[in-house]
Write a protein that holds these residues in place. Structure first.
Motif, PDB file in Angstrom:
ATOM      1  N   THR A  38     -14.361  -6.495  -2.635  1.00 43.12           N
ATOM      2  CA  THR A  38     -14.041  -7.924  -2.551  1.00 43.12           C
ATOM      3  C   THR A  38     -12.830  -8.094  -1.636  1.00 43.12           C
ATOM      4  OG1 THR A  38     -14.797  -8.101  -4.836  1.00 43.12           O
ATOM      5  CG2 THR A  38     -13.591  -9.991  -3.968  1.00 43.12           C
ATOM      6  N   ILE A  40     -10.114  -9.816   0.217  1.00 45.11           N
ATOM      7  CA  ILE A  40      -9.433 -11.114   0.216  1.00 45.11           C
ATOM      8  C   ILE A  40      -9.311 -11.598   1.666  1.00 45.11           C
ATOM      9  CG2 ILE A  40      -7.239 -12.264  -0.336  1.00 45.11           C
ATOM     10  CD1 ILE A  40      -9.051 -11.306  -2.740  1.00 45.11           C
ATOM     11  N   ASN A  69      -1.331  -5.596  -2.120  1.00 40.36           N
ATOM     12  CA  ASN A  69      -1.243  -4.138  -2.007  1.00 40.36           C
ATOM     13  C   ASN A  69      -1.707  -3.668  -0.626  1.00 40.36           C
ATOM     14  OD1 ASN A  69      -2.876  -1.294  -3.618  1.00 40.36           O
ATOM     15  ND2 ASN A  69      -0.929  -1.389  -2.575  1.00 40.36           N
ATOM     16  N   ALA A  70      -2.422  -4.536   0.109  1.00 40.67           N
ATOM     17  CA  ALA A  70      -2.727  -4.196   1.506  1.00 40.67           C
ATOM     18  C   ALA A  70      -1.377  -4.031   2.203  1.00 40.67           C
ATOM     19  CB  ALA A  70      -3.535  -5.308   2.142  1.00 40.67           C
ATOM     20  N   LEU A 163      -6.270  16.781   9.270  1.00 43.83           N
ATOM     21  CA  LEU A 163      -5.477  15.588   9.612  1.00 43.83           C
ATOM     22  C   LEU A 163      -4.687  15.871  10.890  1.00 43.83           C
ATOM     23  CD1 LEU A 163      -3.248  13.528   7.194  1.00 43.83           C
ATOM     24  CD2 LEU A 163      -2.430  14.197   9.439  1.00 43.83           C
ATOM     25  N   CYS A 220      -6.585  -2.298   6.224  1.00 48.42           N
ATOM     26  CA  CYS A 220      -5.642  -3.360   6.599  1.00 48.42           C
ATOM     27  C   CYS A 220      -4.258  -2.754   6.870  1.00 48.42           C
ATOM     28  CB  CYS A 220      -5.585  -4.418   5.486  1.00 48.42           C
ATOM     29  SG  CYS A 220      -4.666  -5.906   5.902  1.00 48.42           S
ATOM     30  N   PHE A 227       0.971   5.956   7.359  1.00 49.18           N
ATOM     31  CA  PHE A 227       1.905   6.166   6.241  1.00 49.18           C
ATOM     32  C   PHE A 227       2.840   4.975   6.028  1.00 49.18           C
ATOM     33  CE2 PHE A 227       0.833  10.127   8.390  1.00 49.18           C
ATOM     34  CZ  PHE A 227       0.153  10.777   7.371  1.00 49.18           C
ATOM     35  N   GLY A 255       3.467  -1.045  -2.450  1.00 47.19           N
ATOM     36  CA  GLY A 255       2.839  -0.012  -1.618  1.00 47.19           C
ATOM     37  C   GLY A 255       3.749   0.559  -0.554  1.00 47.19           C
ATOM     38  N   ALA A 256       3.124   1.300   0.365  1.00 43.91           N
ATOM     39  CA  ALA A 256       3.838   2.201   1.268  1.00 43.91           C
ATOM     40  C   ALA A 256       4.900   1.539   2.150  1.00 43.91           C
ATOM     41  CB  ALA A 256       2.826   2.919   2.153  1.00 43.91           C
ATOM     42  N   THR A 262       6.939   5.256   1.292  1.00 45.21           N
ATOM     43  CA  THR A 262       5.566   5.732   1.460  1.00 45.21           C
ATOM     44  C   THR A 262       5.300   7.043   0.708  1.00 45.21           C
ATOM     45  OG1 THR A 262       3.955   6.423   3.105  1.00 45.21           O
ATOM     46  CG2 THR A 262       6.244   6.834   3.640  1.00 45.21           C
ATOM     47  N   GLY A 263       4.038   7.323   0.436  1.00 46.18           N
ATOM     48  CA  GLY A 263       3.642   8.538  -0.292  1.00 46.18           C
ATOM     49  C   GLY A 263       3.207   8.167  -1.699  1.00 46.18           C
ATOM     50  N   LEU A 264       2.322   8.969  -2.271  1.00 45.77           N
ATOM     51  CA  LEU A 264       1.727   8.594  -3.562  1.00 45.77           C
ATOM     52  C   LEU A 264       2.741   8.431  -4.696  1.00 45.77           C
ATOM     53  CD1 LEU A 264      -1.595  10.597  -3.479  1.00 45.77           C
ATOM     54  CD2 LEU A 264      -1.280   8.142  -3.332  1.00 45.77           C
TER      55      LEU A 264
HETATM   56  C1  LIG Z   1      -4.818  10.800   5.728  1.00 45.33           C
HETATM   57  C2  LIG Z   1      -3.643  10.581   4.805  1.00 45.33           C
HETATM   58  C3  LIG Z   1      -3.109  11.637   4.087  1.00 45.33           C
HETATM   59  C4  LIG Z   1      -2.049  11.429   3.217  1.00 45.33           C
HETATM   60  N1  LIG Z   1      -1.554  12.480   2.495  1.00 45.33           N
HETATM   61  C5  LIG Z   1      -0.577  12.260   1.588  1.00 45.33           C
HETATM   62  C6  LIG Z   1      -0.095  13.320   0.766  1.00 45.33           C
HETATM   63  O1  LIG Z   1      -0.533  14.466   0.883  1.00 45.33           O
HETATM   64  N2  LIG Z   1       0.871  13.044  -0.147  1.00 45.33           N
HETATM   65  C7  LIG Z   1       1.378  11.793  -0.300  1.00 45.33           C
HETATM   66  O2  LIG Z   1       2.234  11.585  -1.160  1.00 45.33           O
HETATM   67  N3  LIG Z   1       0.954  10.767   0.477  1.00 45.33           N
HETATM   68  C8  LIG Z   1      -0.009  10.972   1.405  1.00 45.33           C
HETATM   69  N4  LIG Z   1      -0.447   9.944   2.191  1.00 45.33           N
HETATM   70  C9  LIG Z   1       0.191   8.637   2.051  1.00 45.33           C
HETATM   71  C10 LIG Z   1      -0.338   7.894   0.856  1.00 45.33           C
HETATM   72  O3  LIG Z   1      -1.743   8.069   0.786  1.00 45.33           O
HETATM   73  C11 LIG Z   1      -0.008   6.415   1.031  1.00 45.33           C
HETATM   74  O4  LIG Z   1       1.394   6.246   1.198  1.00 45.33           O
HETATM   75  C12 LIG Z   1      -0.447   5.624  -0.189  1.00 45.33           C
HETATM   76  O5  LIG Z   1      -1.816   5.809  -0.498  1.00 45.33           O
HETATM   77  C13 LIG Z   1      -0.236   4.151   0.096  1.00 45.33           C
HETATM   78  O6  LIG Z   1      -0.563   3.437  -1.067  1.00 45.33           O
HETATM   79  P1  LIG Z   1      -0.694   1.880  -1.006  1.00 45.33           P
HETATM   80  O7  LIG Z   1      -0.947   1.428  -2.402  1.00 45.33           O
HETATM   81  O8  LIG Z   1       0.439   1.291  -0.252  1.00 45.33           O
HETATM   82  O9  LIG Z   1      -1.968   1.584  -0.075  1.00 45.33           O
HETATM   83  P2  LIG Z   1      -3.477   2.003  -0.246  1.00 45.33           P
HETATM   84  O10 LIG Z   1      -3.632   3.271  -1.021  1.00 45.33           O
HETATM   85  O11 LIG Z   1      -4.033   1.923   1.153  1.00 45.33           O
HETATM   86  O12 LIG Z   1      -4.090   0.817  -1.147  1.00 45.33           O
HETATM   87  C14 LIG Z   1      -4.226  -0.470  -0.618  1.00 45.33           C
HETATM   88  C15 LIG Z   1      -5.556  -1.005  -1.088  1.00 45.33           C
HETATM   89  O13 LIG Z   1      -5.673  -2.369  -0.697  1.00 45.33           O
HETATM   90  C16 LIG Z   1      -7.006  -2.583  -0.282  1.00 45.33           C
HETATM   91  N5  LIG Z   1      -7.044  -3.743   0.616  1.00 45.33           N
HETATM   92  C17 LIG Z   1      -6.549  -3.846   1.870  1.00 45.33           C
HETATM   93  N6  LIG Z   1      -6.791  -5.069   2.365  1.00 45.33           N
HETATM   94  C18 LIG Z   1      -7.447  -5.760   1.393  1.00 45.33           C
HETATM   95  C19 LIG Z   1      -7.977  -7.084   1.305  1.00 45.33           C
HETATM   96  N7  LIG Z   1      -7.875  -7.967   2.307  1.00 45.33           N
HETATM   97  N8  LIG Z   1      -8.604  -7.447   0.157  1.00 45.33           N
HETATM   98  C20 LIG Z   1      -8.724  -6.574  -0.895  1.00 45.33           C
HETATM   99  N9  LIG Z   1      -8.234  -5.312  -0.864  1.00 45.33           N
HETATM  100  C21 LIG Z   1      -7.611  -4.914   0.271  1.00 45.33           C
HETATM  101  C22 LIG Z   1      -7.381  -1.302   0.443  1.00 45.33           C
HETATM  102  O14 LIG Z   1      -8.778  -1.175   0.515  1.00 45.33           O
HETATM  103  C23 LIG Z   1      -6.737  -0.260  -0.456  1.00 45.33           C
HETATM  104  O15 LIG Z   1      -7.611   0.138  -1.477  1.00 45.33           O
HETATM  105  C24 LIG Z   1      -1.504  10.133   3.076  1.00 45.33           C
HETATM  106  C25 LIG Z   1      -2.032   9.064   3.807  1.00 45.33           C
HETATM  107  C26 LIG Z   1      -3.091   9.286   4.666  1.00 45.33           C
HETATM  108  C27 LIG Z   1      -3.658   8.113   5.439  1.00 45.33           C
END
Ligand SMILES: Cc1cc2nc3c(=O)[nH]c(=O)nc-3n(C[C@H](O)[C@H](O)[C@H](O)COP(=O)(O)OP(=O)(O)OC[C@H]3O[C@@H](n4cnc5c(N)ncnc54)[C@H](O)[C@@H]3O)c2cc1C
Length: 283
Positions: A38, A40, A69-70, A163, A220, A227, A255-256, A262-264
């Motif tokens: 879905t 947004i 969270n995007a 990667l 997004c 990152f 989020g990041a 940034t990072g999990l």
């Molecule tokens: C390839 C890769 C490897 C990585 N490896 C590591 C690692 O080893 N260790 C570590 O700690 N970190 C790692 N990271 C970083 C980590 O994954 C991110 O910092 C973290 O996932 C960011 O979380 P977030 O909640 O900000 O965003 P996201 O996890 O991207 O979550 C955002 C969510 O919002 C959703 N969204 C976006 N736009 C919309 C919209 N318009 N409507 C509805 N939903 C939407 C997206 O689909 C997504 O599900 C890595 C990142 C990448 C890309």
């Protein structure tokens, strides 16, 4: 690195997606309703108060508060078009080209994690951050998670993740080039071969690649940065994109690219901080 030294390296049984499923179960047990698939389309404030969220079918739902969270800068730019008061756009971390490969058998010579460093690391990382060019000698990371958790691949087979960091396509057109996948794949395979690791075509059962543009559109991401906002001195703590929008009441970010970073593990803390700020505002 502190977490790894202090607590060791951990892999969720069933891979990273098992974490998503665990959170989903927890949310369901708390009667949280989750809508998947879905996207947004827009967030519409009423004056300086956050109000409506526009769903894919163009209907708008009314909310007391909205957490985006995007990726914060991209979400503010794309979902709140023409709404003033956005924080300053941050400098971003590099983009990535990623490969997901299914192999008939585990590749020799690779552990769960292997990092391939360039000869001249200083120049390569400067090129990546400054975005002026794709470094001729690229670092990259390879994971074979099925070595640790064999359930991540069919019996006897293996999963391979690669990667390759790249400069942001907005700064370096080569990162958005059509032949990027072929270039990146060729580079990685040649370097692996140099270390005696050969992945032969008949062993490849499945292969797909995501370019920086794929990452940008699927998640997004601002400027296709993988990152989020960089952790430079002027982009951490009070100078980082805030969890609470400074202009629109009831609008929050998690989020990041937002606080703390940034990072999990860090985005998990971001979730807690954002909730604390919402509860504070609701009192
Ligand atoms: C390839 C890769 C490897 C990585 N490896 C590591 C690692 O080893 N260790 C570590 O700690 N970190 C790692 N990271 C970083 C980590 O994954 C991110 O910092 C973290 O996932 C960011 O979380 P977030 O909640 O900000 O965003 P996201 O996890 O991207 O979550 C955002 C969510 O919002 C959703 N969204 C976006 N736009 C919309 C919209 N318009 N409507 C509805 N939903 C939407 C997206 O689909 C997504 O599900 C890595 C990142 C990448 C890309």
């Amino acid at each position: 690195p502190y977490g790894e030294i202090a607590d060791g390296l951990w892999l969720p049984r069933g891979g990273m997606y098992a974490l998503v499923q665990a959170l989903q179960r927890l949310a369901a047990s708390l009667n949280v309703r989750i809508y998947t698939e879905t996207d947004i389309k827009q967030v519409i404030p009423d004056g300086r108060r956050c109000r409506w969220v526009v769903l894919p079918d163009s209907t708008a739902q009314d909310f007391d508060a909205v957490i985006l969270n995007a990726d914060a800068p991209a979400a503010r730019e794309r979902l709140l078009r023409d709404v003033p008061g956005a924080p300053r756009l941050p400098a971003m971390t590099p983009a990535v080209l990623t490969f997901y490969i299914g192999l008939r058998r585990p590749p020799g010579g690779l552990g769960h994690h292997t990092v391939f460093m360039p000869q001249d690391a200083r120049t390569a990382f400067r090129d990546l951050m400054a975005g002026c060019r794709v470094p001729p000698d690229l670092p990259f990371y390879v994971a074979v998670p099925s070595l640790t958790d064999p359930t991540l691949a069919p019996d006897g087979q293996a999963t391979l993740f690669i990667l390759v960091p790249l400069p942001l396509p907005a700064k370096c057109p080569a990162s958005g080039a059509d032949d990027l996948v072929g270039f990146g794949r060729g580079y990685v395979m040649r370097r692996l071969k140099r270390h005696g690791i050969e992945i032969v075509e008949p062993d490849i059962l499945f292969e797909t690649a995501w370019t920086p543009r794929d990452w940008e559109s699927r998640f997004c991401l601002h400027q296709a940065s993988a990152f989020g906002a960089a952790h430079t001195l002027r982009q951490i703590g009070p100078w980082r994109w805030p969890n609470r929008d400074p202009y629109i009441r009831g609008l929050y970010y998690v989020g990041a690219s937002t606080v703390p970073g940034t990072g999990l593990p860090t985005v998990t803390i971001s979730g807690r901080l954002t909730v604390e700020r919402m509860l504070h505002d609701a009192r």
